[in-house]
Design a protein around this motif. Structure first.
Motif, PDB file in Angstrom:
ATOM      1  N   ALA A  56      50.579  35.989  11.904  1.00 43.36           N
ATOM      2  CA  ALA A  56      51.832  36.719  11.669  1.00 43.36           C
ATOM      3  C   ALA A  56      51.535  38.117  11.133  1.00 43.36           C
ATOM      4  O   ALA A  56      52.144  39.107  11.559  1.00 43.36           O
ATOM      5  CB  ALA A  56      52.716  35.948  10.714  1.00 43.36           C
ATOM      6  N   ALA A  57      50.567  38.199  10.186  1.00 40.57           N
ATOM      7  CA  ALA A  57      50.248  39.496   9.586  1.00 40.57           C
ATOM      8  C   ALA A  57      49.685  40.450  10.636  1.00 40.57           C
ATOM      9  O   ALA A  57      49.938  41.655  10.611  1.00 40.57           O
ATOM     10  CB  ALA A  57      49.261  39.309   8.445  1.00 40.57           C
ATOM     11  N   GLU A  58      48.917  39.914  11.580  1.00 37.38           N
ATOM     12  CA  GLU A  58      48.327  40.754  12.644  1.00 37.38           C
ATOM     13  C   GLU A  58      49.297  40.922  13.815  1.00 37.38           C
ATOM     14  O   GLU A  58      48.937  41.482  14.847  1.00 37.38           O
ATOM     15  CB  GLU A  58      47.018  40.112  13.149  1.00 37.38           C
ATOM     16  N   GLN A  59      50.500  40.346  13.668  1.00 29.90           N
ATOM     17  CA  GLN A  59      51.551  40.423  14.698  1.00 29.90           C
ATOM     18  C   GLN A  59      51.090  39.878  16.055  1.00 29.90           C
ATOM     19  O   GLN A  59      51.468  40.382  17.118  1.00 29.90           O
ATOM     20  CB  GLN A  59      52.055  41.872  14.826  1.00 29.90           C
ATOM     21  N   GLU A  60      50.275  38.823  15.993  1.00 27.62           N
ATOM     22  CA  GLU A  60      49.821  38.185  17.237  1.00 27.62           C
ATOM     23  C   GLU A  60      50.835  37.106  17.606  1.00 27.62           C
ATOM     24  O   GLU A  60      50.562  35.908  17.529  1.00 27.62           O
ATOM     25  CB  GLU A  60      48.422  37.582  17.027  1.00 27.62           C
ATOM     26  N   TYR A  61      52.037  37.551  18.007  1.00 25.84           N
ATOM     27  CA  TYR A  61      53.144  36.607  18.170  1.00 25.84           C
ATOM     28  C   TYR A  61      52.962  35.675  19.367  1.00 25.84           C
ATOM     29  O   TYR A  61      53.423  34.538  19.337  1.00 25.84           O
ATOM     30  CB  TYR A  61      54.482  37.347  18.236  1.00 25.84           C
ATOM     31  N   ASP A  62      52.269  36.136  20.400  1.00 20.37           N
ATOM     32  CA  ASP A  62      52.040  35.244  21.557  1.00 20.37           C
ATOM     33  C   ASP A  62      51.145  34.076  21.149  1.00 20.37           C
ATOM     34  O   ASP A  62      51.405  32.921  21.495  1.00 20.37           O
ATOM     35  CB  ASP A  62      51.391  36.008  22.731  1.00 20.37           C
ATOM     36  N   GLU A  63      50.081  34.420  20.381  1.00 20.88           N
ATOM     37  CA  GLU A  63      49.167  33.368  19.917  1.00 20.88           C
ATOM     38  C   GLU A  63      49.909  32.419  18.975  1.00 20.88           C
ATOM     39  O   GLU A  63      49.732  31.203  19.024  1.00 20.88           O
ATOM     40  CB  GLU A  63      47.959  33.966  19.160  1.00 20.88           C
ATOM     41  N   LEU A  64      50.752  32.994  18.125  1.00 24.26           N
ATOM     42  CA  LEU A  64      51.489  32.172  17.165  1.00 24.26           C
ATOM     43  C   LEU A  64      52.454  31.247  17.903  1.00 24.26           C
ATOM     44  O   LEU A  64      52.547  30.052  17.598  1.00 24.26           O
ATOM     45  CB  LEU A  64      52.242  33.074  16.176  1.00 24.26           C
TER      46      LEU A  64
END
Length: 802
Positions: free
Chosen positions: A554-562
């Motif tokens: 979330a902090a790295e804004q990797e929303y697809d991975e999340l």
């Protein structure tokens, strides 16, 4: 042989211990008659009400006040408040005749032999022959108590020593009197394990029996060492706490909780009654203890002991500790040792002992002295207090919360290495230890074919520890029965076609490796086995999803991975529910967040009575995202009855998540809808849990398990429910009950559980709800305040309200 059944018991004496024992029997479904003495004078309230000593309410005041206080105490002695209905109160004058109808009488009156003998004399007038009668003494010799009683009384009489608190501490010492019938001992031994969920240990009739004899020796030994080694009480508590597998309260904090007077009473009893004990002088109280006793610094009950809570200048309360040299309180100091730093990366406590005893600092000195004294003492107590060494370890683990008993610790260091260390410290082991090494046995314990063996001293060979057949010990079968392993799980073959998936991550958190392992377990079970248990024997079942991983993404804004990670969690839960084999979850201890969601998706839950379950995601600023929000909406839909107010039902399930409710026992989890009546079961003895879960999986498989069909008939209420929830959260925020961010999370949950803003009640699929849940979870992960909550939880282990 007649089959004894315990349907009703009488507990005589309603103090903390008596009420605790009464509550624990009520916990397991037994009817209890709790009796105490009649007051000799009226109190102020009774006088004001113009009552007399003949009024029943006055005559039962002592027993009723004691039980009420026990039921209000924290942690609660009872699994569920409604179980208290199984306890009937009375007094020893009007109600003593009722003991004729009970199957077992337990005496828990004050520790004075004259009073106990008088109580037994009165009980014998009313007791039905053949009724069990036992004393919960912690130190009075059993043979003194039964003197002068009838043969039938003596045959059915022995000591049954519960440890306080009776619900939570597992040790149940059974102490035969001179004439106790062996059948009575066998019965109690079995009953303690099977029904009371205890570790039953048959002890000899020696002062303080097994647990307290060794436990008090350990504490007294520390009292004398603390000055000699120049250690502070904080340092001793740091050295004797979780690092060596002991409770967080370690030594001095534990004494404060138990009460210094209790400890002194037992220590004096051992000093007076064991003149030939080689450590006799050690049971003499050091000066600082005598001063504390004179000052009435007895611990928590008097407001101060080794620690004391004071209000600081800023109005905040802080804990101060006692300086043993000046006997004045001072601010708490933090304790650090180089040796302890070396063990930080060693997860398994048993692997830390060799490192600790080879430490080059004060901590190393402390452990060498401490363990040497303990090893010498326990080896010399055989055969005095017991003939079997494993009983000493069992007693210390079950009565004092140690993860490993003294002989197990000695094995971990190495028996020969332990003897070298002892000699260097001026101690000698008992001769039987050297004889054991000479006979070719190099350790006290061994594992063969999945069973634990101990060294039997008279036989000079290893013997299987009795009573294991009802257990499955994962530690014993892990190596030989391993089917698959990755960094998150071990999958073991439990036999009879049933697999077990055991989590091995830190705190059993659920991350990618655990989910991969769980999927692998289902693959293997569907292909070659008949059923799957998800269970482990760690301190806690699982504290939930790996929030560190969620925070990073979330902090790295990797929303697809999340998004993919959450979907993987959801898909795995659904895979468990819709697999071709029965899946059984076996939660115990903490089963929070994802650990709770996993149990919600199993075919059946076999929960330990001590299971603390709940969906706690609100605490980290999100909603349950592994199928938990969907599942609560589905369970609400399944309980909708014709004509009831469906919104109210849905609201109850909504509040379970919104208030992050956690059950204080498995029985409370039924009230929350997390466990289900008629489907899920509770096991009182955690040691038997995996074996019971395996039996349930086998029964389901043998009866012809059919793969469930995916649900498309979940009734959601749409706008009607959503409107009600939004009005509710709005007014709660207005009245400052919840913060703005709490409101945002609650509204997201409302949207999921209402099934979105549909214009009318509609039947939807589980997948529809899972998609809404995942979307809501993801959107909350983009919020700064959610990230603050997750970060705070990772740093402090406590929820942040922002």
């Amino acid at each position: 042989m007649s089959k004894r059944r315990i349907k009703k018991i009488a507990v005589i004496g309603s103090g903390i211990m008596g009420s605790g024992i009464a509550c624990h029997f009520a916990n397991i479904g037994v009817d209890v008659l709790l009796l105490d003495i009649v007051p000799r004078e009226l109190n102020a309230t009774e006088e004001a009400k113009k009552l007399t000593l003949q009024d029943k309410v006055v005559r039962n005041r002592i027993v009723n006040e004691s039980l009420t206080a026990a039921l209000k105490s924290k942690p609660s002695p009872i699994y569920h408040q409604k179980f208290a209905n199984r306890i009937t109160t009375g007094n020893l004058e009007d109600d003593i005749a009722k003991v004729k109808d009970v199957d077992w009488i337990i005496e828990v009156v004050v520790e004075r032999l004259d009073i106990k003998k008088q109580v037994f004399e009165n009980l014998e007038k009313h007791r039905t022959p053949g009724t069990l009668i036992t004393s919960n003494t912690s130190g009075i010799p059993i043979h003194f108590m039964s003197e002068g009683r009838s043969d039938d009384f003596q045959k059915h009489f022995c000591g049954t020593h519960f440890f306080n608190p009776a619900r939570y501490l597992k040790l149940f010492e059974i102490i035969p009197g001179p004439k106790t019938d062996p059948e009575v001992l066998d019965f109690l031994n079995d009953y303690g394990a099977k029904f009371l969920g205890k570790t039953s240990v048959i002890a000899k009739d020696t002062p303080a029996f097994i647990g307290n004899r060794i436990g008090i020796f350990g504490i007294q030994s520390l009292f004398h060492q603390v000055k000699e080694l120049g250690l502070t009480i904080e340092e001793v508590d740091k050295l004797t706490g979780p690092v060596i597998g002991r409770p967080k309260s370690a030594t001095f904090r534990t004494v404060d909780v138990v009460g210094l007077d209790t400890l002194v009473h037992v220590a004096n009893g051992i000093y007076d009654n064991c003149p030939n004990d080689e450590a006799h002088e050690l049971f003499k109280l050091p000066d600082f203890i005598n001063t504390m006793m004179e000052n009435k610094w007895l611990g928590s009950k008097t407001g101060q002991g080794f620690y004391k809570k004071v209000k600081g200048d800023n109005g905040k309360s802080e804990i101060q500790s006692l300086d043993l040299d000046t006997l004045e309180y001072r601010p708490k100091k933090s304790a650090k040792f180089a040796t302890l730093e070396l063990t930080k990366t060693v997860d398994k406590v048993v692997d830390r002992f060799p490192i600790l005893v080879s430490g080059k600092d004060k901590a190393g000195d402390f452990y060498r002295k401490n363990f040497s004294a303990m090893f010498a003492y326990v080896s010399n107590r055989i055969p005095e207090i017991t003939d079997e060494l494993y009983k000493i370890d069992d007693a210390m683990k079950a009565g004092f919360g140690w993860e490993h008993g003294p002989f197990q610790i000695w094995d971990a260091i190495g028996v020969e290495k332990g003897i070298e260390m002892m000699k260097a410290e001026g101690f000698e082991p008992a001769t039987w230890v050297n004889d054991m090494l000479a006979s070719g046995n190099k350790s006290f314990y061994s594992v063969k074919e999945g069973a634990s063996y101990y060294y039997d001293i008279p036989k000079q060979s290893t013997v299987k520890i009795p009573g294991q057949d009802a257990f499955i010990i994962l530690d014993n079968i892990r190596k030989t029965n391993e089917v698959f392993k990755n960094s998150g799980v071990v999958i073991e073959d439990l036999g009879d076609g049933i697999l077990n998936c055991e989590f091995q991550s830190k705190m059993n958190t659920i991350g990618g490796d655990v989910l991969a392992g769980l999927n692998k377990a289902i693959d293997l079970a569907e292909k070659d086995f008949a059923g799957l248990v998800i269970g482990n024997q760690a301190a806690n079942f699982s504290v939930g999803a790996n929030i560190g991983m969620i925070f990073m993404m979330a902090a790295e804004q990797e929303y697809d991975e999340l998004n993919a990670a959450i979907k993987y969690f959801q898909d795995t839960m659904m895979r468990m529910r819709y697999s071709a084999i029965p899946t059984i979850s076996a939660p115990h201890g903490m089963a929070l967040g994802g650990g709770c969601e996993l149990s919600l998706h199993a075919d059946k839950v076999v929960a330990a009575a001590e299971t603390y379950m709940g969906l706690v995601e609100f605490g980290v600023g999100v909603i349950p995202g592994g199928g938990g929000s969907k599942e609560m909406a589905l369970r609400a839909s399944d309980t909708f009855k014709k004509g009831d107010v469906q919104l109210n039902t849905l609201q109850e399930y909504f509040l379970t998540i919104g208030m992050a409710k956690v059950s204080t026992s498995a029985y409370e989890a039924f009230d929350m809808g997390v466990l289900q009546h008629g489907k899920d079961v509770v096991v009182v003895n955690k040691d038997r849990q995996i074996a019971v879960a395996k039996q349930h999986a086998k029964i389901m498989a043998d009866m012809g398990y059919t793969q469930p069909v995916k649900r498309t008939d979940v009734k959601v209420l749409g706008k009607q429910a959503l409107g009600m929830f939004l009005v509710g959260t709005d007014s709660m925020e207005d009245s400052n009950y919840i913060s703005e961010h709490d409101m945002k999370i609650a509204n997201k949950l409302a949207y999921v559980m209402a099934g979105g803003d549909l214009s009318e009640p509609t039947l939807v699929s589980e997948q529809y709800l899972l998609d809404l849940e995942r979307e809501a979870f993801l959107s909350l992960c983009t919020e700064r305040k959610t990230l603050e909550r997750i970060q705070h939880m990772l740093k402090t282990g406590k929820p942040l309200r922002n």
